[in-house]
Write an enzyme that holds these catalytic residues in place. Structure first.
Site, PDB file in Angstrom:
ATOM      1  N   ASP A 297      68.348  44.689  48.665  1.00 41.28           N
ATOM      2  CA  ASP A 297      68.561  43.243  48.397  1.00 41.28           C
ATOM      3  C   ASP A 297      70.313  43.396  48.458  1.00 41.28           C
ATOM      4  O   ASP A 297      70.754  44.554  47.827  1.00 41.28           O
ATOM      5  CB  ASP A 297      68.338  42.565  47.478  1.00 41.28           C
ATOM      6  CG  ASP A 297      66.745  42.096  47.551  1.00 41.28           C
ATOM      7  OD1 ASP A 297      66.361  42.028  48.741  1.00 41.28           O
ATOM      8  OD2 ASP A 297      66.465  41.438  46.431  1.00 41.28           O
TER       9      ASP A 297
ATOM     10  N   ARG B  21      68.695  42.590  56.887  1.00 43.84           N
ATOM     11  CA  ARG B  21      68.211  41.167  56.884  1.00 43.84           C
ATOM     12  C   ARG B  21      69.578  40.428  56.817  1.00 43.84           C
ATOM     13  O   ARG B  21      70.442  40.768  56.048  1.00 43.84           O
ATOM     14  CB  ARG B  21      67.324  41.076  55.746  1.00 43.84           C
ATOM     15  CG  ARG B  21      67.522  39.687  55.140  1.00 43.84           C
ATOM     16  CD  ARG B  21      67.031  39.601  53.621  1.00 43.84           C
ATOM     17  NE  ARG B  21      65.561  40.130  53.414  1.00 43.84           N
ATOM     18  CZ  ARG B  21      65.501  40.498  52.095  1.00 43.84           C
ATOM     19  NH1 ARG B  21      66.401  40.730  51.213  1.00 43.84           N
ATOM     20  NH2 ARG B  21      64.159  41.088  51.919  1.00 43.84           N
TER      21      ARG B  21
END
Ligand code: FDA
Length: 333
Positions: A144, A195
């Site tokens: 992340d 992402r």
């Protein structure tokens, strides 16, 4: 909504985000919120439980609807080496639990949870251990992206791990950062898996677009760049077990961004499974099932654990309705 109402709404969202990102770092608010039963129950709308077993049950339900998952053991900004090692051990256990249960899920994690802010060497060691486990089990880890003070260190940990041959590793790019197009170009040179999200932290105007319209426009430009880059790289397919994702993952609940991506796929002559759409657990379930029914791969980010407070605060700050819901119950109480 008229132009004025729309601007007002956008300003409210910006203020809320700023407020809730600050609150996510406040110890006394954390104490108050985590000890308030109603807040805890509301947080559980976004969190799949406190144990890995509960999270795996939630993933089974998603899998039954044709939706994949990425599992996240909640935690960030770990302050001691022992806690960082313990978090890494939890992630390796989690990879085992995914393997034993046979669910279609990979893993997402924050590097500050495994020591990035304390000692980059400790973080690299922990990352290597988790990646080795993922490799042994044929699984995948997504790093992340956290706030802008950690962007350089996060990217450098990612590139180091890639240079050691760990390919089942992906990264996140945030469209609110001015630097993101250059970072994306660099990542795509190595056919890195990306992402794309808008970004959930409160950043200074020196590093990030302050206006939502600019963040949205950047999201569309980066979507195009990501799809063109992935196409040039030859679009390696997702794995049959649904654990290894394709190069582009578009993480958003914003229907306008999703429509842009669908149109870009068509324009570039790419199939629907050239990308995957990603959403957060408990948000826009209707849209998740609609996309699956239309033939697009969908993966849901499934967080679990007891450290849900900062994650919950960021979710509250994203949508005024979530805050009104909490506030009205507080005053009713
Ligand atoms: P936007 O905020 O414009 O919302 C569009 C619509 O989605 C809203 O109108 C509402 O209907 C719905 N919605 C959005 N948020 C909601 C909420 N909290 N509650 C209820 N409805 C909501 N960020 C980051 O900085 N680093 C990261 O690594 C990640 N990783 C990540 C993974 C995945 C799978 C997702 C979906 C998101 C992230 N994010 C993230 C968070 C991301 O940056 C962003 O903050 C949120 O996704 C909200 O932005 P949207 O793109 O949904 O658009």
């Amino acid at each position: 909504m008229g132009l004025e109402g729309c601007c007002f709404h956008v300003r409210i969202i910006a203020m809320l985000r700023s407020l809730f990102v600050s609150l996510s770092r406040s110890q006394w608010v954390q104490h108050a919120i985590t000890h308030w039963g109603f807040a805890r129950r509301t947080a559980m709308r976004f969190v799949a439980g406190e144990t890995v077993g509960e999270a795996i049950d939630a993933i089974r339900q998603l899998n039954r609807q044709g939706i994949g998952a990425t599992l996240d053991f909640l935690g960030e900004n770990t302050s001691s080496p022992a806690a960082a090692r313990q978090a890494a051990a939890e992630v390796t256990d989690m990879l085992d639990a995914i393997d034993r249960s046979g669910v279609a899920a990979n893993v997402s994690l924050k590097l500050s949870q495994v020591g990035l802010a304390i000692d980059p060497n400790l973080c690299a060691e922990n990352l290597q251990q988790m990646l080795q486990k993922a490799r042994d089990l044929g699984n995948f880890i997504r790093i992340d992206m956290e706030d802008a003070t950690l962007t350089d260190r996060t990217l450098s940990a990612y590139f180091n791990a890639r240079s050691q041959g760990f390919d089942a590793l992906g990264i996140v790019i945030q469209s609110y950062l001015y630097r993101s197009s250059a970072d994306l170009r660099h990542i795509l040179v190595q056919t890195g898996k990306v992402r794309l999200c808008k970004g959930a932290y409160q950043e200074a105007p020196q590093v990030a677009y302050p206006r939502k319209a600019d963040v949205d426009a950047a999201y569309d430009r980066l979507t195009e760049q990501l799809l063109v880059g992935a196409q040039a790289a030859g679009l390696p397919p997702r794995s049959a077990d649904g654990r290894i994702p394709p190069i582009p993952a578009l993480a958003t609940h914003d229907e306008a961004r999703i429509r842009f991506a669908q149109a870009a796929l068509q324009r570039l002559g790419l199939p629907k499974d050239a990308l995957e759409f990603q959403m957060l657990y408990g948000i826009r379930r209707d849209l998740q099932t609609e996309l699956v029914a239309a033939g697009y791969p969908v993966r849901v980010y499934v967080p679990y654990g007891t450290h849900w407070y900062p994650y919950f605060m960021r979710r509250l700050g994203e949508r005024p309705a979530n805050v009104w819901f909490i506030a009205s119950n507080f005053f009713r109480k």
